[in-house]
Design a protein around this motif. Sequence first.
Motif, PDB file in Angstrom:
ATOM      1  N   SER A 298       0.833  -1.213   0.000  1.00 48.92           N
ATOM      2  CA  SER A 298       0.000   0.000   0.000  1.00 48.92           C
ATOM      3  C   SER A 298       0.861   1.254   0.000  1.00 48.92           C
ATOM      4  O   SER A 298       0.622   2.200  -0.761  1.00 48.92           O
ATOM      5  CB  SER A 298      -0.918   0.017   1.229  1.00 48.92           C
ATOM      6  OG  SER A 298      -1.834  -1.053   1.200  1.00 48.92           O
ATOM      7  N   TRP A 299       1.885   1.266   0.855  1.00 49.42           N
ATOM      8  CA  TRP A 299       2.716   2.464   0.975  1.00 49.42           C
ATOM      9  C   TRP A 299       3.407   2.845  -0.318  1.00 49.42           C
ATOM     10  O   TRP A 299       3.549   4.030  -0.613  1.00 49.42           O
ATOM     11  CB  TRP A 299       3.762   2.248   2.068  1.00 49.42           C
ATOM     12  CG  TRP A 299       3.197   2.076   3.440  1.00 49.42           C
ATOM     13  CD1 TRP A 299       1.923   2.376   3.867  1.00 49.42           C
ATOM     14  CD2 TRP A 299       3.876   1.547   4.577  1.00 49.42           C
ATOM     15  NE1 TRP A 299       1.771   2.074   5.196  1.00 49.42           N
ATOM     16  CE2 TRP A 299       2.949   1.561   5.667  1.00 49.42           C
ATOM     17  CE3 TRP A 299       5.160   1.067   4.807  1.00 49.42           C
ATOM     18  CZ2 TRP A 299       3.290   1.113   6.936  1.00 49.42           C
ATOM     19  CZ3 TRP A 299       5.496   0.615   6.063  1.00 49.42           C
ATOM     20  CH2 TRP A 299       4.571   0.650   7.117  1.00 49.42           C
TER      21      TRP A 299
ATOM     22  N   GLY B 150      -2.534  -0.546  12.409  1.00 50.01           N
ATOM     23  CA  GLY B 150      -2.932   0.599  13.197  1.00 50.01           C
ATOM     24  C   GLY B 150      -3.262   1.806  12.332  1.00 50.01           C
ATOM     25  O   GLY B 150      -3.090   1.795  11.110  1.00 50.01           O
ATOM     26  N   ALA B 151      -3.743   2.845  12.994  1.00 54.06           N
ATOM     27  CA  ALA B 151      -4.124   4.061  12.275  1.00 54.06           C
ATOM     28  C   ALA B 151      -2.894   4.756  11.713  1.00 54.06           C
ATOM     29  O   ALA B 151      -1.796   4.652  12.267  1.00 54.06           O
ATOM     30  CB  ALA B 151      -4.885   4.998  13.202  1.00 54.06           C
ATOM     31  N   ALA B 152      -3.084   5.479  10.621  1.00 54.41           N
ATOM     32  CA  ALA B 152      -1.994   6.189   9.967  1.00 54.41           C
ATOM     33  C   ALA B 152      -2.142   7.686  10.177  1.00 54.41           C
ATOM     34  O   ALA B 152      -3.252   8.217  10.254  1.00 54.41           O
ATOM     35  CB  ALA B 152      -1.973   5.878   8.471  1.00 54.41           C
ATOM     36  N   THR B 153      -1.012   8.374  10.261  1.00 56.05           N
ATOM     37  CA  THR B 153      -0.973   9.826  10.307  1.00 56.05           C
ATOM     38  C   THR B 153      -0.385  10.326   8.993  1.00 56.05           C
ATOM     39  O   THR B 153       0.712   9.899   8.605  1.00 56.05           O
ATOM     40  CB  THR B 153      -0.114  10.321  11.477  1.00 56.05           C
ATOM     41  OG1 THR B 153      -0.671   9.847  12.706  1.00 56.05           O
ATOM     42  CG2 THR B 153      -0.053  11.840  11.503  1.00 56.05           C
TER      43      THR B 153
ATOM     44  N   GLN C 278       2.855   4.986  10.165  1.00 57.95           N
ATOM     45  CA  GLN C 278       1.945   3.885  10.481  1.00 57.95           C
ATOM     46  C   GLN C 278       2.745   2.680  10.958  1.00 57.95           C
ATOM     47  O   GLN C 278       3.800   2.364  10.402  1.00 57.95           O
ATOM     48  CB  GLN C 278       1.112   3.509   9.248  1.00 57.95           C
ATOM     49  CG  GLN C 278       0.001   2.523   9.532  1.00 57.95           C
ATOM     50  CD  GLN C 278      -0.889   2.277   8.327  1.00 57.95           C
ATOM     51  OE1 GLN C 278      -0.498   2.496   7.182  1.00 57.95           O
ATOM     52  NE2 GLN C 278      -2.102   1.816   8.575  1.00 57.95           N
ATOM     53  N   GLY C 279       2.242   2.009  11.971  1.00 56.72           N
ATOM     54  CA  GLY C 279       2.891   0.793  12.454  1.00 56.72           C
ATOM     55  C   GLY C 279       4.313   0.992  12.924  1.00 56.72           C
ATOM     56  O   GLY C 279       5.118   0.061  12.883  1.00 56.72           O
TER      57      GLY C 279
ATOM     58  N   ALA D 225      11.317   4.565   3.595  1.00 64.69           N
ATOM     59  CA  ALA D 225      10.602   4.035   4.753  1.00 64.69           C
ATOM     60  C   ALA D 225      11.619   3.701   5.835  1.00 64.69           C
ATOM     61  O   ALA D 225      12.662   3.100   5.561  1.00 64.69           O
ATOM     62  CB  ALA D 225       9.809   2.789   4.365  1.00 64.69           C
ATOM     63  N   GLU D 226      11.307   4.078   7.075  1.00 58.36           N
ATOM     64  CA  GLU D 226      12.276   3.916   8.151  1.00 58.36           C
ATOM     65  C   GLU D 226      11.581   3.615   9.470  1.00 58.36           C
ATOM     66  O   GLU D 226      10.558   4.213   9.804  1.00 58.36           O
ATOM     67  CB  GLU D 226      13.089   5.206   8.276  1.00 58.36           C
ATOM     68  CG  GLU D 226      14.193   5.174   9.303  1.00 58.36           C
ATOM     69  CD  GLU D 226      15.047   6.427   9.250  1.00 58.36           C
ATOM     70  OE1 GLU D 226      15.323   6.987  10.327  1.00 58.36           O
ATOM     71  OE2 GLU D 226      15.414   6.865   8.139  1.00 58.36           O
ATOM     72  N   ARG D 227      12.130   2.656  10.196  1.00 57.50           N
ATOM     73  CA  ARG D 227      11.709   2.378  11.575  1.00 57.50           C
ATOM     74  C   ARG D 227      12.934   1.948  12.349  1.00 57.50           C
ATOM     75  O   ARG D 227      13.503   0.886  12.090  1.00 57.50           O
ATOM     76  CB  ARG D 227      10.637   1.291  11.656  1.00 57.50           C
ATOM     77  CG  ARG D 227      10.104   1.122  13.091  1.00 57.50           C
ATOM     78  CD  ARG D 227       9.027   0.074  13.189  1.00 57.50           C
ATOM     79  NE  ARG D 227       9.581  -1.274  13.065  1.00 57.50           N
ATOM     80  CZ  ARG D 227       8.866  -2.390  13.230  1.00 57.50           C
ATOM     81  NH1 ARG D 227       7.573  -2.315  13.475  1.00 57.50           N
ATOM     82  NH2 ARG D 227       9.434  -3.572  13.114  1.00 57.50           N
TER      83      ARG D 227
END
Length: 218
Positions: A142-143, A155-158, A172-173, A198-200
């Motif tokens: 999706s991203w 979870g919800a996305a900002t 998100q997540g 994308a980064e976490r």
Amino acid sequence: MNSHLQKIAGFALVAALCACAPARMVREPLPALSAQELAQAQAQQQARETAIAAMPDWALQGRVALSNGRNGGSGGIEWSQRGANYEVALSAPVTRQSWRLSGDAGSARIEGLEGGPRSGSDAQTLLRETTGWEIPVAALSSWVRGARADEGAFGAATLSYAADGRLARLEQGGWTVDYNAWQAAGETGAALPTRLNAERGQARVRLVVDRWEGAAAP
């Protein structure tokens, strides 16, 4: 698969993709939008996501860089999605080796690693166990198209927007996805990202899309 073989398989994949970890991205501050501008951006994003959801079959070709904080690599990527069924191929330009991840909502299989194919019930877990990389495959589907992933799973996305109203950042997540470039929409299509990060924590994925097919592309 025991932990020793997992480390060997993961090392082989990282080494063949070239030991070149992407540098940590420095984020620029986003503009403060007026209430009217924000409402327009949100409506534009909702229209994009509606158009994208109506076209579950899509494909992309491009380049990807991956890092887990210690090791990293880069190479070509081809991603084909047919509803819940996906096939992601990574190729190393120097060694000309390739790996293929395929599956659906309840299964995953990776081919091309030392020791033969590996299978599991979840792509993210399978990649972490065999390569050491943390890649949220289900959410990325999706991203990469500039849309929120399923809230039930992640979870919800900002969402945050640029001055032109396009999506600039999605959180998100536990992941933060920054969108740096877009492909313009055609008469019946929707704008699609061409550069995203994308980064976490120490896990990072950088993607440059050279070509889109489907996904409401022009």
